[in-house]
Design an enzyme around this catalytic site. Structure first.
Site, PDB file in Angstrom:
ATOM      1  N   GLU A  53      45.933  82.987  11.847  1.00 54.94           N
ATOM      2  CA  GLU A  53      47.015  82.918  10.937  1.00 54.94           C
ATOM      3  C   GLU A  53      47.899  81.799  10.896  1.00 54.94           C
ATOM      4  O   GLU A  53      48.228  81.441   9.740  1.00 54.94           O
ATOM      5  CB  GLU A  53      48.087  84.392  11.286  1.00 54.94           C
ATOM      6  CG  GLU A  53      48.661  84.914  10.224  1.00 54.94           C
ATOM      7  CD  GLU A  53      49.891  84.075   9.678  1.00 54.94           C
ATOM      8  OE1 GLU A  53      50.621  84.430   8.791  1.00 54.94           O
ATOM      9  OE2 GLU A  53      50.715  83.625  10.805  1.00 54.94           O
ATOM     10  N   ASP A  54      48.002  81.131  11.953  1.00 51.54           N
ATOM     11  CA  ASP A  54      48.936  80.278  11.961  1.00 51.54           C
ATOM     12  C   ASP A  54      48.390  78.931  12.910  1.00 51.54           C
ATOM     13  O   ASP A  54      47.479  79.127  13.761  1.00 51.54           O
ATOM     14  CB  ASP A  54      50.454  80.366  12.392  1.00 51.54           C
ATOM     15  CG  ASP A  54      51.389  79.167  11.724  1.00 51.54           C
ATOM     16  OD1 ASP A  54      50.975  78.502  11.155  1.00 51.54           O
ATOM     17  OD2 ASP A  54      52.525  79.204  12.481  1.00 51.54           O
ATOM     18  N   HIS A 114      51.970  85.562  15.861  1.00 50.23           N
ATOM     19  CA  HIS A 114      52.068  85.351  14.456  1.00 50.23           C
ATOM     20  C   HIS A 114      51.961  83.905  14.253  1.00 50.23           C
ATOM     21  O   HIS A 114      51.352  82.848  14.560  1.00 50.23           O
ATOM     22  CB  HIS A 114      53.092  86.251  14.234  1.00 50.23           C
ATOM     23  CG  HIS A 114      53.255  86.562  12.381  1.00 50.23           C
ATOM     24  ND1 HIS A 114      54.146  87.487  11.930  1.00 50.23           N
ATOM     25  CD2 HIS A 114      52.654  86.028  11.472  1.00 50.23           C
ATOM     26  CE1 HIS A 114      54.047  87.538  10.718  1.00 50.23           C
ATOM     27  NE2 HIS A 114      53.185  86.819  10.254  1.00 50.23           N
ATOM     28  N   ILE A 116      53.283  80.114  14.819  1.00 51.77           N
ATOM     29  CA  ILE A 116      53.426  79.199  15.919  1.00 51.77           C
ATOM     30  C   ILE A 116      54.148  77.831  15.738  1.00 51.77           C
ATOM     31  O   ILE A 116      54.108  77.280  14.718  1.00 51.77           O
ATOM     32  CB  ILE A 116      52.321  79.033  16.767  1.00 51.77           C
ATOM     33  CG1 ILE A 116      51.320  78.344  15.987  1.00 51.77           C
ATOM     34  CG2 ILE A 116      51.669  80.342  17.336  1.00 51.77           C
ATOM     35  CD1 ILE A 116      49.918  77.910  16.480  1.00 51.77           C
ATOM     36  N   HIS A 133      54.314  90.113  18.092  1.00 48.64           N
ATOM     37  CA  HIS A 133      54.906  91.421  17.840  1.00 48.64           C
ATOM     38  C   HIS A 133      54.286  92.553  18.825  1.00 48.64           C
ATOM     39  O   HIS A 133      53.502  93.309  18.573  1.00 48.64           O
ATOM     40  CB  HIS A 133      54.340  91.684  16.424  1.00 48.64           C
ATOM     41  CG  HIS A 133      54.816  90.974  15.514  1.00 48.64           C
ATOM     42  ND1 HIS A 133      56.266  90.794  14.841  1.00 48.64           N
ATOM     43  CD2 HIS A 133      54.062  90.047  14.519  1.00 48.64           C
ATOM     44  CE1 HIS A 133      56.349  89.691  14.124  1.00 48.64           C
ATOM     45  NE2 HIS A 133      55.132  89.224  13.964  1.00 48.64           N
ATOM     46  N   ASP A 168      57.725  83.284  11.068  1.00 52.40           N
ATOM     47  CA  ASP A 168      57.398  82.082  11.519  1.00 52.40           C
ATOM     48  C   ASP A 168      58.481  81.266  12.040  1.00 52.40           C
ATOM     49  O   ASP A 168      59.529  81.822  12.110  1.00 52.40           O
ATOM     50  CB  ASP A 168      57.038  81.273  10.140  1.00 52.40           C
ATOM     51  CG  ASP A 168      56.034  80.005  10.720  1.00 52.40           C
ATOM     52  OD1 ASP A 168      55.650  79.833  11.796  1.00 52.40           O
ATOM     53  OD2 ASP A 168      56.113  79.399   9.828  1.00 52.40           O
ATOM     54  N   ASP A 268      52.332  81.176   1.832  1.00 61.11           N
ATOM     55  CA  ASP A 268      52.328  81.623   3.400  1.00 61.11           C
ATOM     56  C   ASP A 268      53.002  80.599   4.185  1.00 61.11           C
ATOM     57  O   ASP A 268      54.036  79.908   4.166  1.00 61.11           O
ATOM     58  CB  ASP A 268      50.937  82.043   3.749  1.00 61.11           C
ATOM     59  CG  ASP A 268      50.985  83.013   4.831  1.00 61.11           C
ATOM     60  OD1 ASP A 268      51.678  83.018   5.748  1.00 61.11           O
ATOM     61  OD2 ASP A 268      50.264  83.970   4.778  1.00 61.11           O
ATOM     62  N   ASN A 269      52.185  80.032   5.356  1.00 59.52           N
ATOM     63  CA  ASN A 269      52.732  78.999   6.169  1.00 59.52           C
ATOM     64  C   ASN A 269      52.517  77.568   5.635  1.00 59.52           C
ATOM     65  O   ASN A 269      51.648  77.184   4.690  1.00 59.52           O
ATOM     66  CB  ASN A 269      51.952  78.956   7.454  1.00 59.52           C
ATOM     67  CG  ASN A 269      52.098  80.114   8.228  1.00 59.52           C
ATOM     68  OD1 ASN A 269      53.159  80.495   8.620  1.00 59.52           O
ATOM     69  ND2 ASN A 269      51.040  80.907   8.578  1.00 59.52           N
TER      70      ASN A 269
END
Ligand SMILES: *[C@@H]1O[C@H](CO)[C@@H](O)[C@H](O)[C@H]1NC(C)=O
Length: 354
Positions: A53-54, A114, A116, A133, A168, A268-269
Site C-alpha cells: 500500500e505504501d 497502512h 509509512i 490499524h 497517511d 492515493d499516496n
C-alpha cells in the site's frame, strides 16, 4: 391534501437520492477505462502478493514497503494474516524483497500497516513511522531500523483522540508529524453515508508530544501526504475529490492552502522525486472497480507525475497506466536512479527501469 404532501416529499426524496447516486458514480469515476502506458522494462516483484500500500525510500536507495492492509470496504487477499514491512535495496543488481523481522514486545498478530514515513535523525539513525490499524483502531507505531540485522525494533505506540481513521503520515522531526484522517466517522455505516453525501469533514493533523491539533480542514477524504524537498510545503491528496492540495507550512505548523491541482483520477499516496521535486501520485482511475471487486474486470493502476508543482500551470504526465491485467489498484510510486517501484492496496508490486 395530506396524501399530496406525502407523495411530493417522497418524490423529492427519491430525486435527491438519485442525484446523490449520480454524483457518487461521477466522484468515483465509475465509467472510466484506462489507456495503457507501460515502460519497457517492468516486472512484478517476487514475494509481494498481498499488497504494498505504501512505500518510502531513503536517499541511499533502501525502500520500505507496507503490506497486508485490511481496510473496510477494500479487498484483501490475506484477511487472516498479519501485515508486514518489506525492504528492498535498490542498489543491488537484482533487488529482492525481504520481510523485516520485528522485535518482541510488539503485538505482531494485529499488525495492520497502512501509510509509512521514514525519518533520519542527526545521528543518522533511521526510524520508520507506521500508521497501524490494530482491531480497526488507528495508532502510529515508531520503529528503529537496525541496518546491520535488517530488522525493526518497536519503540513506541502513539494514540490520541484526534488520531482516528488515520490514512497517511509524513514525519518532520523526532515524534513530529502530519497525518491525514480519511473518514470523519468510525462506524462502517456512517462512513458509507459520509461518502454518499460528501461531507468534507476530514482533515490534516499535526502531532508532537507537546501539541496535537487540526491544521487543515475541508477534505472529502484526506489521503496521501508528503512534504516538498525544501520542507516549506505539504502536498495532500484528497482521494474522492480527485485532487492534490498544495499547502504552505507556517512556523507554528499550521497549514494554509495555496492551490488545488484538479485531476481526473482518485489520488492515493504522494511521493516526491528526490532529483526533481516532482510529485509522483499513485492513483485509482476507476474506484468503482475497487469497491466492487471483480477479478474478471479488476481495478486498474495509474501513476501520474506532476512537474512545476508551485507554478501557475503544473504539468501532468502519465508514468504508468494499466487496466488491471498486470497491476491492480496502484496506491503509490517511488523513483530512485531511474528505477520505478509501484505499490498497490491489496495486489502485487511492480519494478520498472525507466
Ligand atoms: C498471500 O496470502 C495468501 C493467503 O493467505 C498466502 O497463501 C500467501 O502465501 C501470501 N503471499 C505472500 C507473498 O505473503
Amino acid at each position: 391534501m395530506g396524501k399530496l404532501v406525502v407523495l411530493t416529499l417522497l418524490g423529492v426524496g427519491l430525486a435527491l437520492l438519485g442525484e446523490r447516486f449520480v454524483a457518487l458514480r461521477e466522484r468515483i469515476n465509475a465509467d472510466r477505462e484506462v489507456k495503457p502506458v507501460e515502460p519497457q522494462n517492468c516486472h512484478l516483484i517476487e514475494g509481494i502478493e498481498n499488497g504494498s500500500e505504501d512505500i518510502d525510500i531513503l536517499p541511499s536507495g533502501l525502500a520500505f514497503i507496507s503490506s497486508g492492509l485490511k481496510y473496510p470496504g477494500m479487498p484483501s487477499f490475506a484477511p487472516d494474516e498479519p501485515g508486514q514491512i518489506f525492504m528492498m535495496d535498490l542498489n543491488e543488481q537484482n533487488p529482492r524483497v525481504q520481510a523485516l523481522p520485528i522485535s518482541d514486545g510488539f503485538d505482531k498478530a494485529s499488525f495492520n500497516p497502512h501509510g509509512i514515513s521514514t525519518f533520519i535523525d542527526k545521528d543518522h539513525t533511521v526510524y520508520l513511522y507506521v500508521v497501524n490499524h490494530p482491531y480497526m483502531k488507528s495508532t502510529v507505531e515508531i520503529f528503529k531500523f537496525e541496518a546491520q540485522q535488517r530488522s525493526l525494533v518497536h519503540l513506541k505506540t502513539i494514540e490520541h483522540e484526534l488520531l482516528q481513521s488515520v490514512n497517511d503520515i509524513v514525519v518532520l522531526g523526532p515524534e513530529q508529524f502530519y497525518a491525514t484522517r480519511d473518514h470523519y466517522f468510525t462506524s462502517h455505516f456512517l462512513r458509507l453515508l459520509e461518502a454518499f453525501i460528501d461531507l468534507q469533514w476530514t482533515y490534516v493533523l499535526f502531532y508532537s508530544p507537546k501539541e496535537v491539533k487540526v491544521v487543515a480542514e475541508g477534505f472529502s477524504s484526506a489521503n496521501g501526504i508528503t512534504v516538498s524537498l525544501d520542507k516549506k510545503y505539504v502536498y495532500v491528496a484528497d482521494v474522492t475529490a480527485k485532487n492534490i492540495h498544495v499547502m504552505k507550512i507556517h512556523d507554528n505548523w499550521d497549514l494554509t492552502r495555496l492551490k488545488v491541482i484538479q485531476l481526473d483520477t482518485l489520488v492515493d499516496n504522494l511521493i516526491i522525486d528526490p532529483d526533481t521535486g516532482d510529485i509522483l501520485a499513485g492513483c485509482h482511475p476507476n474506484a468503482m472497480k475497487l469497491l466492487i471487486y471483480n477479478p474478471k474486470d479488476p481495478p486498474g493502476s495509474e501513476v501520474l507525475r506532476i512537474q512545476d508543482v508551485l507554478s501557475e500551470k503544473p504539468r501532468i504526465s502519465t508514468v504508468y497506466a494499466n487496466s488491471g491485467s498486470v497491476l491492480q489498484g496502484s496506491s503509490v510510486a517511488v523513483v530512485h536512479n531511474r528505477i520505478l517501484l509501484i505499490g498497490t492496496i491489496f495486489h502485487k508490486a511492480l519494478y520498472c527501469e525507466l
